[in-house]
Design an enzyme around this catalytic site. Sequence first.
Site, mmCIF file in Angstrom:
data_model
loop_
_atom_site.group_PDB
_atom_site.id
_atom_site.type_symbol
_atom_site.label_atom_id
_atom_site.label_comp_id
_atom_site.label_asym_id
_atom_site.label_seq_id
_atom_site.Cartn_x
_atom_site.Cartn_y
_atom_site.Cartn_z
ATOM 1 N N LYS A 1 10.300 -0.064 13.637
ATOM 2 C CA LYS A 1 10.888 0.302 12.337
ATOM 3 C C LYS A 1 11.925 1.405 12.531
ATOM 4 O O LYS A 1 13.021 1.350 11.971
ATOM 5 C CB LYS A 1 9.790 0.803 11.387
ATOM 6 C CG LYS A 1 8.820 -0.262 10.909
ATOM 7 C CD LYS A 1 7.877 0.324 9.868
ATOM 8 C CE LYS A 1 6.710 -0.586 9.589
ATOM 9 N NZ LYS A 1 5.648 0.016 8.789
ATOM 10 N N GLY B 1 -4.553 -1.826 5.465
ATOM 11 C CA GLY B 1 -3.769 -2.955 4.955
ATOM 12 C C GLY B 1 -4.379 -4.300 5.320
ATOM 13 O O GLY B 1 -4.524 -5.196 4.483
ATOM 14 N N ARG B 2 -4.760 -4.464 6.581
ATOM 15 C CA ARG B 2 -5.253 -5.774 7.019
ATOM 16 C C ARG B 2 -6.693 -6.041 6.591
ATOM 17 O O ARG B 2 -7.243 -7.089 6.896
ATOM 18 C CB ARG B 2 -5.069 -5.926 8.533
ATOM 19 C CG ARG B 2 -5.604 -4.777 9.360
ATOM 20 C CD ARG B 2 -5.052 -4.812 10.786
ATOM 21 N NE ARG B 2 -5.428 -3.639 11.559
ATOM 22 C CZ ARG B 2 -4.723 -2.530 11.611
ATOM 23 N NH1 ARG B 2 -3.607 -2.412 10.935
ATOM 24 N NH2 ARG B 2 -5.128 -1.501 12.347
ATOM 25 N N HIS C 1 -3.493 -32.748 19.882
ATOM 26 C CA HIS C 1 -2.311 -33.496 20.333
ATOM 27 C C HIS C 1 -1.187 -32.535 20.697
ATOM 28 O O HIS C 1 -0.023 -32.918 20.733
ATOM 29 C CB HIS C 1 -1.871 -34.467 19.243
ATOM 30 C CG HIS C 1 -2.983 -35.407 18.876
ATOM 31 N ND1 HIS C 1 -3.183 -36.596 19.540
ATOM 32 C CD2 HIS C 1 -3.989 -35.295 17.977
ATOM 33 C CE1 HIS C 1 -4.252 -37.194 19.044
ATOM 34 N NE2 HIS C 1 -4.763 -36.424 18.094
ATOM 35 N N GLU D 1 -3.468 -6.364 15.550
ATOM 36 C CA GLU D 1 -2.957 -5.072 15.086
ATOM 37 C C GLU D 1 -4.065 -4.018 15.203
ATOM 38 O O GLU D 1 -3.807 -2.850 15.434
ATOM 39 C CB GLU D 1 -2.432 -5.163 13.633
ATOM 40 C CG GLU D 1 -1.478 -4.030 13.281
ATOM 41 C CD GLU D 1 -0.780 -4.211 11.925
ATOM 42 O OE1 GLU D 1 -1.455 -4.158 10.896
ATOM 43 O OE2 GLU D 1 0.454 -4.380 11.908
ATOM 44 N N LYS E 1 0.847 -1.203 0.000
ATOM 45 C CA LYS E 1 0.000 0.000 0.000
ATOM 46 C C LYS E 1 0.884 1.255 0.000
ATOM 47 O O LYS E 1 0.669 2.177 -0.750
ATOM 48 C CB LYS E 1 -0.910 -0.041 1.232
ATOM 49 C CG LYS E 1 -1.799 1.164 1.387
ATOM 50 C CD LYS E 1 -2.686 1.035 2.616
ATOM 51 C CE LYS E 1 -3.376 2.352 2.914
ATOM 52 N NZ LYS E 1 -4.182 2.310 4.138
ATOM 53 N N GLU F 1 10.810 -4.692 4.083
ATOM 54 C CA GLU F 1 10.845 -6.117 3.700
ATOM 55 C C GLU F 1 10.435 -6.281 2.236
ATOM 56 O O GLU F 1 11.075 -6.988 1.460
ATOM 57 C CB GLU F 1 9.894 -6.941 4.583
ATOM 58 C CG GLU F 1 10.288 -7.035 6.045
ATOM 59 C CD GLU F 1 9.714 -5.903 6.887
ATOM 60 O OE1 GLU F 1 9.348 -4.836 6.331
ATOM 61 O OE2 GLU F 1 9.635 -6.078 8.120
HETATM 62 O O1 F6P Z 1 2.738 -3.973 10.021
HETATM 63 C C1 F6P Z 1 2.416 -2.679 9.686
HETATM 64 C C2 F6P Z 1 1.851 -2.574 8.332
HETATM 65 O O2 F6P Z 1 1.672 -1.230 8.099
HETATM 66 C C3 F6P Z 1 0.539 -3.341 8.127
HETATM 67 O O3 F6P Z 1 -0.562 -2.723 8.665
HETATM 68 C C4 F6P Z 1 0.519 -3.455 6.646
HETATM 69 O O4 F6P Z 1 -0.440 -4.351 6.210
HETATM 70 C C5 F6P Z 1 1.935 -3.880 6.400
HETATM 71 O O5 F6P Z 1 2.705 -3.117 7.313
HETATM 72 C C6 F6P Z 1 2.433 -3.710 4.994
HETATM 73 O O6 F6P Z 1 2.325 -2.395 4.569
HETATM 74 P P1 F6P Z 1 2.415 -2.024 3.040
HETATM 75 O O7 F6P Z 1 1.280 -2.660 2.343
HETATM 76 O O8 F6P Z 1 2.326 -0.527 3.010
HETATM 77 O O9 F6P Z 1 3.727 -2.509 2.516
#
Ligand code: F6P
Length: 553
Positions: free
Chosen positions: A516, A271-272, A388, A357, A210, A216
């Site tokens: 971060k 995002g979620r 189990h 979150e 987003k 990452e």
């Molecule tokens: O973990 C924080 C966060 O902002 C999430 O809410 C989001 O889904 C994720 O990082 C990835 O963010 P992006 O889609 O901006 O890379």
Amino acid sequence: MPDNTAALTQKPEWQALIRHQEKLAETPMRDLFRDDPTRATRYLIEAAGLTLDFSRNRLTDDTLSALADLARACGLEQRTEALFNGGIVNITENRPALHTALRQPADTDVKVDGCNIMPEVHSTLARMEQLVEAIHSGQHRGHTGKRLTDVVSIGIGGSFLGPKLVVEALKPYWQGGLNCHFVANIDGTDISETLKALDPETTLFLVQSKSFRTQETLDNSLVARQWFLANGGSDTAIASHFMAVTTNIEAATGFGIAADNIFPMWDWVGGRYSLWSAIGLPIALTLGMDHFRSLLAGAHAMDCHFRNTPAERNLPVLMAMLSVWYNNFWRAGSHAVLPYDEYLKHLPEHLQQLDMESNGKRVTQHGTPVDATTGPILWGGVGANGQHAYHQLIHQGTRLIPADFVIPLKSHNPVEHHHATLFANCLSQARAMMAGKTREEAVQELRDSGMAEAAAQTLAPHKAIPGNQPSNILMMEQLTPETLGALVALYEHRTFVQSVIWDVDCFDQWGVELGKQIGNEILPRLLGEKSDGTAGDSATDHLIERFRSANGL
Ligand code: F6P
């Protein structure tokens, strides 16, 4: 209008629940079942293709109306309307949260800043459809003319967990011809192991972010691009092999992705809550667009139920209020999600992000401390495997652990009598949690097995199970795109309703930012690009040195 001004725990409805809990604590669920033969059928709700059996809960009709009263007193109806109508429900970021609009029919009208967003939502769906068709028909090919066979979705958090859950859960609906892979972790193992099996001439990379600022995702995408260029690709060929979904068009273009290959995201989708947007492209590519639209339709059916049903018969409201009930009035602290369906093995992970979150907050929307415990720890895993492993703690540990069992009535893989056995396991776990086994029952059982009285008395305390552990059983006829859509939307609304009770902003996630920021301070020190002063404390400094020496830096 409800009185929203009183502190949560001072509201008369909250106080009434405290008194009610004290009374109910004396009556185990076993007795509630014994005294009411209609309990099983009265505490059952069907909506949007899902059936919730909530009879195995510490509740009576009085509990239900007291919980509904609390929801109303917290302004749930008004807040729900604001959610659907594009009100600013994400206060700290001054945004609406319109994931519900992503699954609404085209002929509806939802405004953001005075503009109807529905045409853009549906034109994006149409673009997704074009891409899906172009790839499956072989019209869109790799740069050497070969058909695309693999898609790698690079994204993390909400740009990963939802699509991964749905792709894996709906395997019986895969269209074939295209394998989907997910890369999320910055651990180099994730991208390396994924790339090993792939052919650059037939692989499509989807950069899913987003913000297009997530370390990452950006670092993994750079590795993918280098790999592509080092294995016969070229800058111009990137156009056929790299696409992005983002709000940050400038950054995606800067990365080298052609403008035509960028699908939009919007600030008004969290995002979620984003798997319903173009972030769902891995789903649409793997399942085909018809199934993606069915997923949206299932979620929309749940939206309609949530928006239009009184609290007492409203599935997400009920599940949310039960969570509040156990978390705040019985001090539960955690909530287990136990899918009895191999296809749903990623459900707990997705719900963990969704719920924790969203509701892992300690101040209200107005910045004052919440005077109650918020977000319980959500955890879980697939059944029957969990029986189990951790079920022992639920049965005989000292904690109260409410659980949701999720199980389809029919299996996609009716092997021998496996599904009946799985269903029997689910029912037996729910019954064991509810009824337990008294010490007297344990003694009698041991006597019946021929054990001497003294030995039976010694062993019985170890075999006794207190029971009274609450659970829901959530069923669907079969796991389909529609029922999965409804299931995920159900948990989204459950999350939202809890946030309304605690009055927290469930659409921001400021707590993630500190890690971060500190990470950005530590990384240059690990790499030797910065060495002055301290990274913050001696413990961090010490391990930075350990890492540097282990890696010869
Ligand atoms: O973990 C924080 C966060 O902002 C999430 O809410 C989001 O889904 C994720 O990082 C990835 O963010 P992006 O889609 O901006 O890379």
